[in-house]
Design a protein around this motif. Structure first.
Motif, mmCIF file in Angstrom:
data_model
loop_
_atom_site.group_PDB
_atom_site.id
_atom_site.type_symbol
_atom_site.label_atom_id
_atom_site.label_comp_id
_atom_site.label_asym_id
_atom_site.label_seq_id
_atom_site.Cartn_x
_atom_site.Cartn_y
_atom_site.Cartn_z
ATOM 1 N N TRP A 261 8.818 1.538 -12.934
ATOM 2 C CA TRP A 261 7.889 2.458 -12.423
ATOM 3 C C TRP A 261 7.379 1.980 -11.007
ATOM 4 C CZ3 TRP A 261 4.636 4.838 -17.070
ATOM 5 C CH2 TRP A 261 5.435 5.091 -18.012
ATOM 6 N N THR A 262 7.021 3.074 -10.183
ATOM 7 C CA THR A 262 6.563 2.831 -9.002
ATOM 8 C C THR A 262 5.903 3.906 -8.405
ATOM 9 O OG1 THR A 262 6.798 1.562 -6.524
ATOM 10 C CG2 THR A 262 8.515 3.241 -7.237
ATOM 11 N N ILE B 60 9.181 -1.216 -19.711
ATOM 12 C CA ILE B 60 8.870 -0.536 -18.246
ATOM 13 C C ILE B 60 8.245 -2.121 -17.464
ATOM 14 C CG2 ILE B 60 7.260 0.684 -17.079
ATOM 15 C CD1 ILE B 60 6.869 2.492 -19.836
ATOM 16 N N ALA B 61 8.584 -1.903 -16.270
ATOM 17 C CA ALA B 61 8.025 -3.068 -15.371
ATOM 18 C C ALA B 61 7.554 -2.278 -14.173
ATOM 19 C CB ALA B 61 9.122 -4.007 -14.872
ATOM 20 N N PHE B 62 6.324 -2.611 -13.633
ATOM 21 C CA PHE B 62 5.726 -1.859 -12.476
ATOM 22 C C PHE B 62 6.209 -2.737 -11.300
ATOM 23 C CE2 PHE B 62 3.310 -0.092 -15.769
ATOM 24 C CZ PHE B 62 2.927 1.169 -15.496
ATOM 25 N N TRP B 63 6.866 -2.208 -10.441
ATOM 26 C CA TRP B 63 7.268 -2.947 -9.460
ATOM 27 C C TRP B 63 6.872 -2.172 -7.926
ATOM 28 C CZ3 TRP B 63 7.656 -7.726 -8.166
ATOM 29 C CH2 TRP B 63 8.079 -8.247 -6.826
ATOM 30 N N PRO B 64 6.022 -2.609 -7.059
ATOM 31 C CA PRO B 64 5.616 -1.944 -6.046
ATOM 32 C C PRO B 64 6.449 -1.741 -5.136
ATOM 33 C CG PRO B 64 4.547 -3.977 -5.895
ATOM 34 C CD PRO B 64 5.285 -3.935 -7.009
ATOM 35 N N MET B 65 6.509 -0.539 -4.400
ATOM 36 C CA MET B 65 7.345 -0.251 -2.984
ATOM 37 C C MET B 65 6.306 -0.316 -1.806
ATOM 38 S SD MET B 65 5.952 2.781 -1.868
ATOM 39 C CE MET B 65 7.057 3.031 -0.515
ATOM 40 N N SER B 66 5.027 -0.969 -1.957
ATOM 41 C CA SER B 66 4.109 -1.177 -0.769
ATOM 42 C C SER B 66 3.355 -2.338 -1.186
ATOM 43 C CB SER B 66 3.092 0.061 -0.830
ATOM 44 O OG SER B 66 2.474 0.180 -2.063
ATOM 45 N N GLU B 67 2.487 -2.408 -0.064
ATOM 46 C CA GLU B 67 1.563 -3.779 -0.358
ATOM 47 C C GLU B 67 0.372 -3.410 0.757
ATOM 48 O OE1 GLU B 67 3.112 -7.465 1.990
ATOM 49 O OE2 GLU B 67 4.617 -5.944 2.824
ATOM 50 N N ASP C 299 7.068 12.040 -2.195
ATOM 51 C CA ASP C 299 6.727 11.504 -0.829
ATOM 52 C C ASP C 299 7.326 9.974 -0.750
ATOM 53 O OD1 ASP C 299 5.807 13.887 0.111
ATOM 54 O OD2 ASP C 299 3.773 13.169 0.187
ATOM 55 N N VAL C 300 7.627 9.529 -1.811
ATOM 56 C CA VAL C 300 8.022 8.160 -2.131
ATOM 57 C C VAL C 300 9.510 7.926 -1.770
ATOM 58 C CG1 VAL C 300 8.061 5.868 -3.272
ATOM 59 C CG2 VAL C 300 6.198 7.354 -3.247
ATOM 60 N N LEU C 301 10.133 9.057 -2.307
ATOM 61 C CA LEU C 301 11.721 8.992 -2.395
ATOM 62 C C LEU C 301 12.353 8.738 -0.925
ATOM 63 C CD1 LEU C 301 14.256 9.427 -3.802
ATOM 64 C CD2 LEU C 301 14.247 11.512 -3.634
ATOM 65 N N PRO C 302 11.650 9.563 0.199
ATOM 66 C CA PRO C 302 12.506 9.357 1.347
ATOM 67 C C PRO C 302 12.098 7.854 2.174
ATOM 68 C CG PRO C 302 10.893 11.251 1.416
ATOM 69 C CD PRO C 302 10.814 10.513 0.319
ATOM 70 N N LEU C 303 11.196 7.292 1.529
ATOM 71 C CA LEU C 303 10.829 5.902 2.056
ATOM 72 C C LEU C 303 11.842 5.011 1.282
ATOM 73 C CD1 LEU C 303 6.908 5.921 1.573
ATOM 74 C CD2 LEU C 303 8.419 6.280 3.978
ATOM 75 N N VAL C 304 12.074 4.973 0.090
ATOM 76 C CA VAL C 304 12.982 4.220 -0.659
ATOM 77 C C VAL C 304 14.480 4.524 -0.663
ATOM 78 C CG1 VAL C 304 11.126 3.378 -1.910
ATOM 79 C CG2 VAL C 304 12.620 5.044 -3.028
ATOM 80 N N ALA C 305 14.734 5.736 -0.415
ATOM 81 C CA ALA C 305 16.157 6.321 -0.275
ATOM 82 C C ALA C 305 16.102 7.319 0.765
ATOM 83 C CB ALA C 305 16.480 6.788 -1.579
#
Length: 170
Positions: free
Chosen positions: A45-46, A80-87, A118-124
């Motif tokens: 989950w992110t 479930i693991a939480f893994w960020p796409m930001s810092e 809005d996260v989807l275009p950042l990671v894909a």
């Protein structure tokens, strides 16, 4: 497998997961986050602000919401693991897509729930606009409403909004 009714697209290999690498060489905060993350999840989950929340600026209201969602899903512990796409970069949260994919690749999961379209275009970046299910290599990304959108929803409304992920069996 992309769930029924989901838009699917294979993204280019350039935007796919990185080769597995040794987390001990990762920069902070990623190395420390890795040590706190369950290492055999079925789904990650992110969301955009997860890097800030895991990096020392938690949001208690979002934390309560996530706990209620986890309870609702009733999946076995460790699913479930939480893994960020930001810092965190100073006071701001900034995307770090490379580290996101390195973590997802190392975790070996084939499912990622993204809270917030809005996260989807950042990671894909090659994903079609408004896609709800997108394949990147062997990983399927599921786009869900933002956590801010889920907060005011009634339980049955959340159920409907999260159905694309809830139907996965682990």
């Amino acid at each position: 497998m992309v769930p029924q009714g989901a838009a699917a697209a294979d993204t280019s290999p350039d935007s796919g997961p990185a080769q597995s690498d040794d987390y001990t060489n990762w920069p902070e905060p990623w190395r420390s986050l890795w040590l706190k993350t369950p290492h055999d999840p079925k789904i990650v989950w992110t969301y955009y602000d997860l890097g800030a929340h895991m990096g020392g600026r938690p949001d208690p209201e979002i934390g309560k919401l996530l706990q209620s969602l986890i309870y609702y899903f009733r999946w076995p512990k460790g699913t479930i693991a939480f893994w960020p796409m930001s810092e965190l970069a100073g006071e701001d949260c900034v995307p770090n897509v490379d580290m996101f994919w390195r973590g997802v690749d190392r975790l070996g999961t084939r499912h990622v729930a993204i809270f917030g379209p809005d996260v989807l275009p950042l990671v894909a970046p090659d994903a079609p606009a408004h896609a709800t299910g997108v394949r990147v290599g062997e990983v399927t990304l599921y786009t869900l409403p933002t956590l801010a959108e889920l907060l005011p929803m009634l339980p049955h409304e959340r159920l409907i909004a999260l159905q694309i992920v809830k139907q996965l069996s682990f």
